[in-house]
Enzyme design. Structure first.
Site, PDB file in Angstrom:
ATOM      1  N   CYS A   1       0.817  -1.223   0.000  1.00  0.00           N
ATOM      2  CA  CYS A   1       0.000   0.000   0.000  1.00  0.00           C
ATOM      3  C   CYS A   1       0.851   1.273   0.000  1.00  0.00           C
ATOM      4  CB  CYS A   1      -0.969  -0.010   1.176  1.00  0.00           C
ATOM      5  SG  CYS A   1      -0.192   0.051   2.813  1.00  0.00           S
TER       6      CYS A   1
ATOM      7  N   HIS B   1      -2.469   1.188   6.897  1.00  0.00           N
ATOM      8  CA  HIS B   1      -2.846   1.109   5.485  1.00  0.00           C
ATOM      9  C   HIS B   1      -3.057   2.515   4.929  1.00  0.00           C
ATOM     10  CE1 HIS B   1      -4.100  -1.281   2.013  1.00  0.00           C
ATOM     11  NE2 HIS B   1      -5.037  -0.359   1.796  1.00  0.00           N
TER      12      HIS B   1
ATOM     13  N   HIS C   1      -5.901   1.838  -4.231  1.00  0.00           N
ATOM     14  CA  HIS C   1      -4.976   1.316  -3.226  1.00  0.00           C
ATOM     15  C   HIS C   1      -4.581  -0.118  -3.559  1.00  0.00           C
ATOM     16  CE1 HIS C   1      -7.900  -1.053  -0.408  1.00  0.00           C
ATOM     17  NE2 HIS C   1      -8.441  -0.929  -1.594  1.00  0.00           N
TER      18      HIS C   1
END
Length: 385
Positions: free
Chosen positions: A300, A348, A360
């Site tokens: 990520c 994240h 993402h």
């Protein structure tokens, strides 16, 4: 390769995955719930809702472990570069020290040819030449050039000892970082293996039920994204109404009316944000791989770092450092290109694209994709630049 440098064993990511059986998973509490959840009866299969919660939690834990791994990898690279530089300096210092020693040896050889080595030269080659300085009476027996050489020798030897000590400390820190890196790798692999193993225990009917729950979660997140887009559009219209354009002067033909924005149209991104977004869109469909920074795969924070780098903006490697860059932005004020961070542990990150959506790299086994920012609990957002 310089003589003082030895090749180091490369660390690879192809180590064996940690195997976990269903019985082992149960024994380590993989089916256990939090303190506020109903206890799981030993031997009883968890509900599909419990499975979904546990799988999501394992992926989140893997995300967290991945950020720790990325952090340790950065530290290892930095410390290795520092150690390499120190070793180069030690090697250069040793060469200079040997040259000075050679000059002093020449003085001793000359004295020997002239009738033997003097006490002065004996002191020069003693274990502690500093003792020579403590005997001022003998200093007068050296020429100015010899005195300068001796002073240089002692300074070079002290500097070399200091650099060797620094290199030793650097090597110890590097070893610690490498151990942390290996532990982080094993932790990520364990979490991902546990999630895959848990999913493999489901029947076809249970997998279908799990897929339905996942779809409901996606639908709810998209609904909230649409609500955010509507609120942003309403706010933009109110702002436009509060600051109307002035009417054209009398006698001048009015200009063609501007085309009103389409419903839910996000604000136009800045040039840098547009470049970052274009890069992120080009990565859609590429696999998530923990620790990866492209170009074939990403985790990520590796994706957001690479996207903004394409726009000429350098971001740190981990989510914990990326959240500290740029300016903080409220969710209601998000603009395309902003970074949205998730969970209380900030494990994240995704890139906002407008209309409550983001691009993402989700988790292992998934691909870079567009998704609602409400799919996960939002921690906060920043605007790089």
């Amino acid at each position: 390769m310089p003589s003082h440098r030895k090749p180091r064993t490369r660390m690879t990511s192809s180590g064996p995955a940690v195997g976990v059986t269903t019985a082992a998973l149960a024994s380590v509490g993989l089916f256990a719930q939090g303190a506020d959840a109903a206890p799981v009866v030993p031997g009883q299969r968890p509900s599909i809702e419990e499975v979904q919660k546990k799988v999501d939690d394992l992926y989140r834990q893997a995300d967290l472990a991945t950020q720790k791994y990325d952090e340790a990898k950065e530290a290892t690279a930095t410390q290795r570069a520092t150690v390499d530089g120190l070793l180069d300096q030690v090697a250069a210092g040793t060469a200079k020290l040997n040259e000075t020693r050679r000059i002093i040896g020449g003085y001793a050889a000359a004295q020997y040819r002239d009738g033997g080595v003097s006490p002065t030269m004996t002191l020069l080659f003693s274990h502690d030449p500093q003792a020579f300085f403590d005997q001022r009476r003998l200093m007068g027996r050296l020429s100015d050039e010899q005195q300068r050489t001796l002073t240089t020798f002692e300074a070079e030897r002290a500097a070399g000892a200091k650099k060797r000590a620094e290199a030793s400390r650097g090597l110890a820190a590097l070893t610690t970082s490498q151990q942390t890196l290996r532990a982080g790798k094993q932790e990520v692999q364990a979490k991902l293996t546990a999630a895959r193993t848990l999913l493999s225990t489901l029947t076809a009917q249970e997998k279908a039920r799990l897929a339905a729950l996942e779809q409901k979660k996606q639908d709810d997140a998209k609904r909230r994204a649409a609500e955010l887009a509507a609120r942003q559009e309403a706010a933009a219209r109110q702002a436009a109404a509060a600051h109307p354009k002035p009417a054209p002067p009398a006698g001048h033909a009015p200009s063609a009316p501007s085309t009103p924005p389409a419903p839910s149209t996000p604000p136009a991104p800045t040039s840098k944000a547009a470049e970052a977004l274009a890069f992120a869109r080009a990565q859609l469909g590429k696999p998530y791989v923990w620790g990866a920074t492209g170009p074939a795969s990403y985790d990520c924070s590796g994706l957001t770092q690479a996207a903004w780098k394409a726009a000429g903006v350098d971001l740190p490697r981990t989510t914990w450092d990326q959240v500290k860059t740029g300016s903080r932005v409220a969710t209601a004020d998000l603009e395309p290109g902003d970074l949205v961070f998730f969970y209380d542990d900030i494990s994240h990150v995704g890139m906002y694209i407008g209309n409550g959506m983001m691009i993402h790299a989700p988790h292992s086994g998934a691909y870079v994709r567009e998704e609602s920012i409400y799919y996960m609990p939002i921690y906060g957002s920043v605007r790089p630049g």
